[in-house]
Write a protein that holds these residues in place. Structure first.
Motif, PDB file in Angstrom:
ATOM      1  N   THR A 180       3.810   1.799  -1.293  1.00  0.00           N
ATOM      2  CA  THR A 180       4.362   2.020  -2.630  1.00  0.00           C
ATOM      3  C   THR A 180       3.279   2.489  -3.586  1.00  0.00           C
ATOM      4  O   THR A 180       3.485   3.406  -4.388  1.00  0.00           O
ATOM      5  CB  THR A 180       5.017   0.728  -3.152  1.00  0.00           C
ATOM      6  N   ASP A 201       0.811  -1.221   0.000  1.00  0.00           N
ATOM      7  CA  ASP A 201       0.000   0.000   0.000  1.00  0.00           C
ATOM      8  C   ASP A 201       0.842   1.267   0.000  1.00  0.00           C
ATOM      9  O   ASP A 201       0.495   2.254  -0.653  1.00  0.00           O
ATOM     10  CB  ASP A 201      -0.939  -0.003   1.213  1.00  0.00           C
ATOM     11  N   GLY A 252       0.582   4.089  -2.823  1.00  0.00           N
ATOM     12  CA  GLY A 252       0.243   5.464  -2.478  1.00  0.00           C
ATOM     13  C   GLY A 252       1.245   6.460  -3.026  1.00  0.00           C
ATOM     14  O   GLY A 252       0.875   7.543  -3.501  1.00  0.00           O
ATOM     15  N   ASN A 253       2.521   6.124  -2.981  1.00  0.00           N
ATOM     16  CA  ASN A 253       3.557   7.017  -3.517  1.00  0.00           C
ATOM     17  C   ASN A 253       3.460   7.162  -5.034  1.00  0.00           C
ATOM     18  O   ASN A 253       3.719   8.228  -5.593  1.00  0.00           O
ATOM     19  CB  ASN A 253       4.946   6.501  -3.142  1.00  0.00           C
ATOM     20  N   ILE A 254       3.095   6.064  -5.704  1.00  0.00           N
ATOM     21  CA  ILE A 254       2.974   6.103  -7.162  1.00  0.00           C
ATOM     22  C   ILE A 254       1.670   6.763  -7.579  1.00  0.00           C
ATOM     23  O   ILE A 254       1.594   7.417  -8.618  1.00  0.00           O
ATOM     24  CB  ILE A 254       3.084   4.670  -7.739  1.00  0.00           C
ATOM     25  N   GLY A 255       0.618   6.591  -6.754  1.00  0.00           N
ATOM     26  CA  GLY A 255      -0.677   7.182  -7.060  1.00  0.00           C
ATOM     27  C   GLY A 255      -1.596   6.279  -7.846  1.00  0.00           C
ATOM     28  O   GLY A 255      -2.417   6.761  -8.634  1.00  0.00           O
ATOM     29  N   VAL A 256      -1.481   4.978  -7.633  1.00  0.00           N
ATOM     30  CA  VAL A 256      -2.393   4.023  -8.284  1.00  0.00           C
ATOM     31  C   VAL A 256      -3.010   3.134  -7.209  1.00  0.00           C
ATOM     32  O   VAL A 256      -2.425   2.929  -6.139  1.00  0.00           O
ATOM     33  CB  VAL A 256      -1.653   3.163  -9.332  1.00  0.00           C
ATOM     34  N   PRO A 257      -4.206   2.585  -7.455  1.00  0.00           N
ATOM     35  CA  PRO A 257      -4.888   1.810  -6.411  1.00  0.00           C
ATOM     36  C   PRO A 257      -4.380   0.386  -6.216  1.00  0.00           C
ATOM     37  O   PRO A 257      -4.520  -0.178  -5.120  1.00  0.00           O
ATOM     38  CB  PRO A 257      -6.350   1.779  -6.877  1.00  0.00           C
TER      39      PRO A 257
END
Length: 208
Positions: free
Chosen positions: A80, A78, A82-87
């Motif tokens: 990683t 989660d 969140g940092n990338i911005g994908v679910p």
């Protein structure tokens, strides 16, 4: 006297043949278990699962060689995502290696062995997002009607083939006839252009 010598020789050949047949010359195995990322791989990926299988040849009760194939799947954690911005996202690794195997206690009830080798690794990763898919279903009583269900939409994906190696150890025990159950842990290292992927599959299965 000559007959006695011939009889003794035939007896020794028979005993040698019986001794040589005390182990399976051809072997195969199949197992499944859990996989954990190591180092930087463990920072980005959650624990996952694996399926492994292989076949090979035993030169003696102590030494053999195996062709092993496996598939390991690990979700991206989660933090990683969140940092990338994908679910969502996951990494899947398929590998085929040739591994010599050395049995240290083959004639005991519990056989400890070590193994290791190298081969080809394929890494596939994808980032996903949940979506709803609508399609049309048909039932004679109701006719045509729309149906919606949840699915994952692939936002981006990437795959690469690279060499790698593995080293590991395990235990064989119990089983049926000449087959045995086994528990095994390996360290797998896949080379990449800008780093590497490291993971440890722990597998439980049956070997014949």
């Amino acid at each position: 006297m000559k007959s006695f010598v011939l009889a003794c020789g035939a007896g020794l050949l028979t005993l040698a043949s019986m001794s040589a047949q005390e182990f399976n010359k051809f072997t195969f195995d199949f197992g499944a278990g859990f996989t954990t990322g190591v180092g930087n791989t463990g920072r980005f990926l959650d624990e996952g699962w694996n399926i492994h299988g292989g076949f090979g040849y035993n030169f003696s009760p102590y030494a053999g060689a195996m062709l092993n194939v496996g598939a390991d799947s690990l979700d991206i954690n989660d933090a990683t995502l969140g940092n990338i911005g994908v679910p969502g996202g996951d990494v899947r690794i398929f590998h085929a290696t040739i591994d010599p195997i050395l049995h240290l206690t083959p004639k005991r009830r519990v056989d400890f062995y070590v193994t290791g080798g190298g081969g080809l690794f394929h890494r596939f990763q994808e980032f996903t997002a949940p979506t709803v898919v609508t399609t049309t279903a048909f039932v004679p009583f109701f006719g045509l009607y729309p149906v919606s269900f949840g699915a994952n939409q692939v936002l981006a994906s990437y795959s690469v083939n690279k060499p790698g190696y593995d080293v590991g150890a395990g235990l064989e025990f119990g089983g049926l006839k000449r087959g045995k159950f086994y528990a095994e842990a390996r360290y797998d290292h896949m080379f990449l252009n800008n780093g590497h992927t490291d993971f440890v599959p722990v597998t439980f299965g049956f070997r014949w």
